[in-house]
Write an enzyme that holds these catalytic residues in place. Structure first.
Site, PDB file in Angstrom:
ATOM      1  N   HIS A  39       0.809  -1.219   0.000  1.00  0.00           N
ATOM      2  CA  HIS A  39       0.000   0.000   0.000  1.00  0.00           C
ATOM      3  C   HIS A  39       0.845   1.274   0.000  1.00  0.00           C
ATOM      4  O   HIS A  39       0.337   2.356  -0.236  1.00  0.00           O
ATOM      5  CB  HIS A  39      -1.007  -0.003   1.171  1.00  0.00           C
ATOM      6  CG  HIS A  39      -0.432   0.394   2.499  1.00  0.00           C
ATOM      7  ND1 HIS A  39       0.029  -0.520   3.430  1.00  0.00           N
ATOM      8  CD2 HIS A  39      -0.252   1.615   3.051  1.00  0.00           C
ATOM      9  CE1 HIS A  39       0.458   0.137   4.497  1.00  0.00           C
ATOM     10  NE2 HIS A  39       0.306   1.441   4.285  1.00  0.00           N
ATOM     11  N   ASP A  94      -0.659  -7.413   1.625  1.00  0.00           N
ATOM     12  CA  ASP A  94      -0.009  -6.095   1.630  1.00  0.00           C
ATOM     13  C   ASP A  94       1.510  -6.274   1.719  1.00  0.00           C
ATOM     14  O   ASP A  94       2.142  -6.058   2.764  1.00  0.00           O
ATOM     15  CB  ASP A  94      -0.545  -5.280   2.812  1.00  0.00           C
ATOM     16  CG  ASP A  94      -0.096  -3.825   2.753  1.00  0.00           C
ATOM     17  OD1 ASP A  94       0.388  -3.411   1.667  1.00  0.00           O
ATOM     18  OD2 ASP A  94      -0.232  -3.126   3.772  1.00  0.00           O
ATOM     19  N   SER A 191       4.719   2.385   7.647  1.00  0.00           N
ATOM     20  CA  SER A 191       4.270   1.283   6.786  1.00  0.00           C
ATOM     21  C   SER A 191       5.407   0.789   5.913  1.00  0.00           C
ATOM     22  O   SER A 191       6.186   1.576   5.342  1.00  0.00           O
ATOM     23  CB  SER A 191       3.137   1.756   5.873  1.00  0.00           C
ATOM     24  OG  SER A 191       1.986   1.921   6.625  1.00  0.00           O
TER      25      SER A 191
END
Lengths: 241, 447
Positions: A39, A94, A191
């Site tokens: 992502h 992801d 992330s």
């Protein structure tokens, strides 16, 4: 990183700083692969085209310094086929790999992390480290920070999600870490970084998860892509390396 | 005169024969046969008035501008001069027969009748090779041919002794020695007529051409005799010997030249004589010897000459190798193999090479690693050894199971001039990143 502390040089030598759709993290595998979250490349609720530059920086704990150390050009981007960009509440799959154009020279500040080989790395309560250049509550980070978090009980995380009436997917390809009672968590900008666990048997640091998603920061559990389920895919992508 | 057409045989008769011949008659019949033949004539019948000295009637025969006789009377009669069975032979191809009669034929007042004559002639082959009569008393008989005469019916031809050529006059012989060629590996050569005096005005060229790889030796025999002068060297006649484009000597006199080694498979002897002289000439025996090349000798202790022979001659060859770990070099050029062939001049077609120790060159750089010499530093020649190492602790050498890094990292300069590892050959090791081993892992002291 919320509730963490500043990392010293060489504490997390695999840590990468990415700049794609904003700040992100990654981990060095071998000497020319960056493991990150899909992502960070294809954010949810965003145009599916990757028409922005992908900058990757390595080898330092200070944001300003790491950016000075020049960008590592990318040869290839590999997104896991299970990743669904347009499903806002589904972070299954992801995971992504960036192949660098050139190998990097390893040293005390730049070293790869290992991949898991068994389920014991996901035992309840096993402490791991999450590092990143992401925000600290309401402040931007200038240095690499880390926090030490326990692997949470899967049922506890599921219950916690139900209580919040969330319809987010918590798949078998994810695990959760943290504790709602602690004000410690990863946050935006972390992330793609990894949840790292030290294997006492081999005295090696193993990446067991990728910082993926959460509901706010430091108000509950954090959700991570469970790397053990993707080791075969990673090996296939990396070939013999 | 009456010319009879040229024939090989025929008859000649007196007029009106066998009736009595007429008075007051005189005619000369010219008998001719083909050139190269002579005329042989015989009277088969003869009846001509006899008289003292054949004064009245007679038959006169002449040939070669000479009279062969004057004849009259009857065969087997003592009166007159009858020819009987005598054969008249000319030297040339013509014979003249003259028949003469006077005004009457009476004897004691009685008229007599004489039939005349019947003669038969035929051509007889002339032996032109027979000794010719001398032109004068002082002259010796002149042969038709200077050397050899060959008669045949109707003619002859001349030929010459070996070494001479018949001249345009088809009679005389001229010494012909301008392009004598000798190709046998050994033999004799001599001046014409040896040991008799050689002819004058010679320009002889004797060429000896034997196979490549042979060398010619010349050895003169006794007697050796070429016209000479005490003060001037070889002014009259001379024998010159050439080989390899150089003159080996010019000889005359009576002193035999020394034995000559031409160092060549070709030699030329030129022999010139003037118009006079009476020397007996020369003779030599030529022999050949196969050319040998010098014994090949190694220039260094690492050179190996294969199957060394005790001697090498033309077309022989030798092969050179090097001891293990050494490389053939010719000058600065490396050779894969070396062969030298013995040439026809007794030299090797290539110079002996050297054997230089094999150089593997600078070892390959190991990415994320290094090497050090376990033998002399910086020496990359045969049997040199290096040890590759990865930059630890960040990299680790990849090895197959059971093989230590030390074994995998050891490379030796081989006899082929290549750095090689015992297990993996030329392939240098790989240094793989070491994962999960931070040098400064996070540590928390506070509890």
């Amino acid at each position: 990183i919320v509730g963490g502390q500043k990392a010293k040089p060489g504490n997390f030598p695999w840590q990468a700083l990415t700049s794609i759709h904003g700040r992100g993290g990654g981990a060095l595998l071998g000497d020319r692969w960056i493991l990150t979250a899909a992502h960070t490349l294809f954010p949810k609720d965003h145009n599916s085209q990757l028409n922005t530059s992908v900058d990757v920086f390595l080898g330092h704990t200070n944001v300003e310094e790491i950016r000075k150390m020049s960008n590592h050009p990318i040869r290839r981007v590999s997104i896991h086929p299970d990743y669904r960009q347009h499903e806002s509440h589904n972070f299954d799959g992801d995971i992504a790999l960036l192949e660098l154009e050139n190998s990097v020279t390893l040293g005390p500040n730049l070293l790869p992390i290992c991949l898991p080989d068994n389920e014991t790395f996901y035992d309840k309560g096993l402490m791991g480290y999450v590092s990143g250049f992401g925000i600290m509550e309401e402040r931007i980070a200038y240095d690499l920070r880390f926090v030490r978090l326990p692997v949470a009980r899967r049922e506890a995380c599921e219950r916690w999600l139900r209580e919040k009436n969330r319809n987010d997917v918590f798949s078998e390809n994810m695990f959760c870490a943290g504790d709602p009672t602690l004000k410690q968590d990863a946050c935006q900008g972390d992330s793609g970084g990894v949840f790292a666990v030290r294997d006492p048997h081999s005295d090696r640091w193993v990446a067991t998860g990728i910082v993926s998603w959460g509901i706010g920061c430091s108000r509950g559990y954090g959700f991570y892509t469970k790397l053990l389920n993707y080791v075969d895919w990673i090996k296939k992508e990396m070939g013999e390396e | 005169s009456i010319n009879i057409p040229q024939k090989l045989f025929g008859e000649v008769t007196s007029p009106l024969y066998p009736k009595p011949y007429p008075n007051n008659f005189e005619a000369t019949t010219v008998i001719s046969v083909p050139v190269g033949h002579r005329v042989k004539l015989v009277f088969w019948h003869f009846d001509v008035e006899p008289s003292e000295g054949c004064f009245y009637d007679y038959v006169k025969i002449a040939a070669d501008k000479k009279s062969l006789g004057r004849f009259c009377g009857q065969q087997d009669s003592p009166l007159g001069n009858p020819p009987g069975r005598r054969e008249f032979v000319s030297q040339g191809n013509k014979m003249l027969l003259t028949f003469h009669t006077d005004f009457s034929n009476e004897e004691n007042g009685t008229v007599m009748f004489y039939k005349g004559f019947l003669a038969y002639y035929h051509a007889v082959d002339l032996d032109e090779c027979a000794p010719q009569p001398a032109n004068s008393v002082d002259d010796a008989p002149q042969p038709r041919c200077q050397h050899l005469c060959h008669n045949y019916i109707g003619g002859y031809f001349c030929s010459c002794h070996p070494g001479y050529a018949l001249q345009k006059d088809k009679h005389s012989c001229q010494a012909e020695c301008s392009s004598r060629l000798y190709t046998e590996p050994s033999g004799y050569i001599s001046s014409l007529e040896y040991p008799q005096p050689y002819p004058p005005n010679l320009q002889c060229n004797y060429s000896i051409r034997v196979e490549r790889g042979l060398t010619l030796h010349l050895k003169f025999l006794e007697p050796f005799e070429i016209d000479d002068h005490q003060q001037v060297r070889c002014p009259y006649d001379q024998l010159q010997i050439y080989a390899n484009g150089k003159m080996l000597g010019e000889f005359c006199g009576t002193q035999k030249p020394p034995d000559l080694d031409t160092s060549s498979n070709a030699a030329d002897l030129l022999f010139f004589t003037d118009e006079s002289g009476d020397s007996r000439g020369w003779k030599l025996r030529y022999t050949t010897e196969i050319i040998k090349c010098p014994q090949p000798k190694a220039l260094d202790e690492f050179t190996i000459i294969q199957d060394l022979q005790s001697q090498y001659q033309f077309r022989d060859y030798f092969i050179v190798n090097c001891k293990q770990g050494y490389q053939l070099v010719e000058g600065t050029k490396a050779l894969l193999s070396f062969t030298a062939v013995c040439q026809d001049d007794g030299t090797w077609h290539r110079a002996m090479p050297r054997c230089k120790i094999k150089d593997c060159g600078q070892p390959k750089d190991l990415p994320n690693g290094d090497f050090h010499y376990t033998t002399a530093t910086g020496v990359n020649t045969y049997q040199a050894q290096i040890q590759y190492q990865c930059r630890e602790p960040y990299y680790k050498m990849y090895t197959r199971a059971g093989i230590s890094e030390a074994t995998r990292g050891t490379f030796t300069c081989t006899a082929q001039g290549i750095w090689k590892n015992e297990q993996e050959g030329e392939k240098i090791p790989r240094c793989l990143p070491v994962c999960g081993k931070p040098v400064h892992p996070v540590q928390q002291q506070q509890r």
